[in-house]
Motif scaffolding. Structure first.
Motif, short mmCIF file in Angstrom:
data_model
loop_
_atom_site.label_atom_id
_atom_site.label_comp_id
_atom_site.label_asym_id
_atom_site.label_seq_id
_atom_site.Cartn_x
_atom_site.Cartn_y
_atom_site.Cartn_z
N VAL A 1 27.62 -26.89 64.70
CA VAL A 1 28.01 -25.49 64.79
C VAL A 1 27.28 -24.77 63.66
O VAL A 1 27.34 -25.19 62.51
CB VAL A 1 29.54 -25.30 64.63
CG1 VAL A 1 29.92 -23.83 64.69
CG2 VAL A 1 30.29 -26.09 65.70
N ALA A 2 26.57 -23.71 64.01
CA ALA A 2 25.80 -22.97 63.01
C ALA A 2 25.91 -21.48 63.30
O ALA A 2 26.16 -21.07 64.44
CB ALA A 2 24.33 -23.39 63.05
N VAL A 3 25.73 -20.70 62.25
CA VAL A 3 25.71 -19.24 62.41
C VAL A 3 24.48 -18.72 61.69
O VAL A 3 24.15 -19.15 60.58
CB VAL A 3 27.01 -18.57 61.90
CG1 VAL A 3 27.18 -18.76 60.41
CG2 VAL A 3 27.07 -17.12 62.28
N ARG A 4 23.76 -17.84 62.37
CA ARG A 4 22.59 -17.20 61.78
C ARG A 4 22.64 -15.74 62.17
O ARG A 4 22.60 -15.41 63.36
CB ARG A 4 21.31 -17.84 62.29
CG ARG A 4 20.09 -17.28 61.63
CD ARG A 4 18.87 -18.02 62.05
NE ARG A 4 17.77 -17.65 61.18
CZ ARG A 4 16.54 -18.03 61.37
NH1 ARG A 4 16.24 -18.81 62.38
NH2 ARG A 4 15.60 -17.65 60.54
N GLY A 5 22.79 -14.89 61.17
CA GLY A 5 22.98 -13.47 61.46
C GLY A 5 24.29 -13.31 62.21
O GLY A 5 25.34 -13.72 61.72
N GLN A 6 24.24 -12.76 63.41
CA GLN A 6 25.44 -12.56 64.21
C GLN A 6 25.48 -13.51 65.41
O GLN A 6 26.22 -13.28 66.36
CB GLN A 6 25.54 -11.12 64.69
CG GLN A 6 25.93 -10.17 63.56
CD GLN A 6 26.13 -8.77 64.09
OE1 GLN A 6 25.24 -7.96 64.03
NE2 GLN A 6 27.32 -8.51 64.60
N THR B 1 25.96 -20.66 67.17
CA THR B 1 25.38 -21.64 68.07
C THR B 1 26.18 -22.93 68.00
O THR B 1 26.43 -23.46 66.92
CB THR B 1 23.91 -21.93 67.71
OG1 THR B 1 23.17 -20.70 67.74
CG2 THR B 1 23.29 -22.92 68.68
N VAL B 2 26.58 -23.43 69.17
CA VAL B 2 27.24 -24.73 69.30
C VAL B 2 26.25 -25.60 70.06
O VAL B 2 25.79 -25.22 71.15
CB VAL B 2 28.56 -24.61 70.09
CG1 VAL B 2 29.17 -25.98 70.32
CG2 VAL B 2 29.54 -23.70 69.37
N SER B 3 25.90 -26.75 69.48
CA SER B 3 24.95 -27.63 70.14
C SER B 3 25.34 -29.08 69.90
O SER B 3 26.14 -29.39 69.02
CB SER B 3 23.52 -27.38 69.64
OG SER B 3 23.45 -27.63 68.25
N GLY B 4 24.78 -29.95 70.69
CA GLY B 4 25.07 -31.37 70.54
C GLY B 4 24.35 -32.19 71.59
O GLY B 4 23.50 -31.70 72.32
N LEU C 1 36.49 -28.34 70.90
CA LEU C 1 36.00 -27.76 69.66
C LEU C 1 36.65 -26.41 69.49
O LEU C 1 36.58 -25.56 70.39
CB LEU C 1 34.47 -27.59 69.70
CG LEU C 1 33.87 -26.83 68.53
CD1 LEU C 1 33.96 -27.65 67.25
CD2 LEU C 1 32.43 -26.44 68.83
N SER C 2 37.30 -26.19 68.36
CA SER C 2 37.91 -24.89 68.04
C SER C 2 37.16 -24.30 66.85
O SER C 2 37.06 -24.94 65.80
CB SER C 2 39.39 -25.05 67.69
OG SER C 2 40.10 -25.52 68.81
N VAL C 3 36.61 -23.11 67.05
CA VAL C 3 35.89 -22.42 65.99
C VAL C 3 36.73 -21.20 65.62
O VAL C 3 37.08 -20.38 66.46
CB VAL C 3 34.48 -21.98 66.45
CG1 VAL C 3 33.74 -21.29 65.31
CG2 VAL C 3 33.69 -23.18 66.97
N PHE C 4 37.07 -21.11 64.33
CA PHE C 4 37.91 -20.04 63.82
C PHE C 4 37.02 -18.98 63.18
O PHE C 4 36.27 -19.28 62.25
CB PHE C 4 38.93 -20.59 62.83
CG PHE C 4 39.78 -21.66 63.45
CD1 PHE C 4 40.89 -21.32 64.20
CD2 PHE C 4 39.45 -23.00 63.31
CE1 PHE C 4 41.67 -22.31 64.81
CE2 PHE C 4 40.21 -23.99 63.91
CZ PHE C 4 41.33 -23.65 64.66
N LEU C 5 37.09 -17.77 63.70
CA LEU C 5 36.22 -16.68 63.29
C LEU C 5 37.06 -15.59 62.64
O LEU C 5 37.61 -14.72 63.32
CB LEU C 5 35.51 -16.11 64.52
CG LEU C 5 34.76 -17.15 65.38
CD1 LEU C 5 34.54 -16.63 66.78
CD2 LEU C 5 33.45 -17.50 64.72
N PRO C 6 37.17 -15.62 61.31
CA PRO C 6 38.02 -14.62 60.65
C PRO C 6 37.39 -13.23 60.68
O PRO C 6 36.17 -13.08 60.66
CB PRO C 6 38.11 -15.13 59.21
CG PRO C 6 36.87 -15.94 59.02
CD PRO C 6 36.54 -16.54 60.37
#
Length: 140
Positions: free
Chosen positions: A57-62, A65-68, A114-119
């Motif tokens: 899981v990565a973030v670049r700018g806005q 990306t989830v990959s595997g 997969l749970s991604v928490f986005l505050p």
């Protein structure tokens, strides 16, 4: 980008009819749900049978990306009467809203989800504005 939740006037960004989201899930094999809860968003992605070590899981700018990579183990030359589960590399991208605090995103992988928490950044949270009603003074 296959899903966005940057608000547009008159559009519910969490409506499952948002263009591209269903097609993207079919293409990538990664169905996701995204919802808002209090001061954060939660993205859940169904990734059953995935080795957690191959998940990224990565973030670049806005862009989140989830990959595997999914492999099927223990089969040298299988005979496939039914084969619905995808294997190989996958990637799913989500365009984040400007209110997401990208520096504090976290994720967990439990029971194939997969749970991604986005505050939401406290400075960008929506707040109710109180309208003062001073009828005594009236317009001048």
């Amino acid at each position: 980008m296959d899903f966005r939740f940057d608000p547009e006037p008159g559009l519910d960004p969490f409506d499952p009819q948002v263009p591209g989201s269903a097609e993207a899930a079919a293409d990538t094999g990664v169905p996701v749900d995204l919802y808002h809860e209090e001061d954060h968003y939660i993205l859940n992605a169904d990734l059953p049978g995935l080795d957690p070590g191959s998940l990224h899981v990565a973030v670049r700018g806005q862009v989140l990306t989830v990959s595997g990579h999914r492999t099927l183990r223990g089969l040298s030359r299988p005979d496939w009467p039914v084969r619905d589960r995808r294997r190989g590399c996958f990637e799913r991208q989500v365009l984040l809203g400007s209110e997401v605090d990208a520096a504090n995103i976290s994720a967990q992988y439990t029971c194939g989800v997969l749970s991604v928490f986005l505050p939401v950044d406290p400075a960008r949270r929506r707040r109710k504005i109180t309208i003062e009603n001073d009828t005594a003074s009236g317009p001048s």
